[in-house]
Design an enzyme around this catalytic site. Structure first.
Site, PDB file in Angstrom:
ATOM      1  CG  ASN A 112      -3.607   0.615 -12.681  1.00  0.00           C
ATOM      2  OD1 ASN A 112      -3.240   0.697 -11.874  1.00  0.00           O
ATOM      3  ND2 ASN A 112      -3.063   0.009 -13.691  1.00  0.00           N
ATOM      4  N   GLY A 128       1.316  -0.950  -0.181  1.00  0.00           N
ATOM      5  CA  GLY A 128       0.458  -0.093   0.047  1.00  0.00           C
ATOM      6  C   GLY A 128       0.708   1.456   0.234  1.00  0.00           C
ATOM      7  CB  SER A 129       3.882   1.736  -1.234  1.00  0.00           C
ATOM      8  OG  SER A 129       3.671   1.618  -2.168  1.00  0.00           O
ATOM      9  CG  ASN A 130       1.263   4.007  -5.741  1.00  0.00           C
ATOM     10  OD1 ASN A 130       1.955   4.642  -6.048  1.00  0.00           O
ATOM     11  ND2 ASN A 130       2.031   2.212  -6.161  1.00  0.00           N
ATOM     12  CG  HIS A 135       1.895  -0.944 -15.768  1.00  0.00           C
ATOM     13  ND1 HIS A 135       1.685  -2.069 -15.569  1.00  0.00           N
ATOM     14  CD2 HIS A 135       3.700  -0.341 -17.105  1.00  0.00           C
ATOM     15  CE1 HIS A 135       2.331  -2.461 -16.276  1.00  0.00           C
ATOM     16  NE2 HIS A 135       3.232  -2.406 -16.812  1.00  0.00           N
TER      17      HIS A 135
END
Length: 207
Positions: free
Chosen positions: A108, A12-14, A110
């Protein structure tokens, strides 16, 4: 107020980057109303809990087919009045029902410069392994709208990161996250919340 639901599968760093930008006031009039993981017990759910955000896991393997999985996610996000779905390191595949229901309302991040090193099977450390093996000098990250086929939706933002001679897939992955993903994913949410994104075919114009 824009309600966002975040899909995660790991640390969950983003997600944390989004939370930090909201709490700092950089992203205004946005709140995370739910975090959904495809796996139980991942650290991303703990991050959500620490910030008082509703969180749960909905695993693909709990459903007999992709349509049932789609319906479960649609039901959950609808109940939480989600306006925008953000895939932040989400590794499960979503089907046609979900994509149609949330058309142009799913983004999203990527870990490459699409259309390079992307598509089915390119997730996690894999794009970075291919980047190093290919010998390219520049990689980066992309935020795009999600369509049914993996990594083909209109591109919102991209940021380049140079590949260093002594990079390993792990060091490159870390630098792409820190220098690109954690910056452009919150930025894309900010632009969406400010109604500054106009989709024109495969192009996204920022106004």
């Amino acid at each position: 107020m824009l309600n966002i639901g975040v899909l995660v599968s790991g640390g969950g760093s983003n997600l944390q980057a989004i939370i930090d930008k909201i709490e700092s006031g950089y992203i205004k009039n946005v709140r995370i109303v739910t975090v959904v993981s495809s796996k139980e017990g991942v650290y991303a759910l703990q991050r959500a809990k620490e910030h008082g955000i509703s969180n749960t896991f909905i695993a693909r393997k709990s459903f007999s087919n992709i349509d049932e999985y789609d319906e479960a996610l649609i039901k959950h996000f609808t109940e939480h009045k989600v306006d925008l779905v953000v895939m932040a390191g989400f590794l499960s595949i979503l089907g046609e029902r979900f994509n149609k229901f949330f058309e142009k309302r799913v983004i999203n991040v990527h870990p490459s410069l699409i259309p390079a090193f992307c598509g089915k099977g390119f997730y996690g450390i894999i794009p970075h392994q291919h980047v190093i093996e290919s010998g390219v000098k520049v990689t980066g990250a992309t935020v795009h709208f999600v369509e049914l086929e993996a990594d083909t939706g209109p591109i919102i933002l991209q940021k380049a990161v140079y590949v260093e001679d002594n990079d390993t897939p792990e060091t490159l992955q870390k630098r792409v996250m820190e220098q690109a993903e954690w910056e452009i994913l919150p930025e894309a949410i900010k632009l969406y919340a400010e109604n500054r994104l106009v989709v024109d075919g495969k192009r996204v114009k920022i106004i």
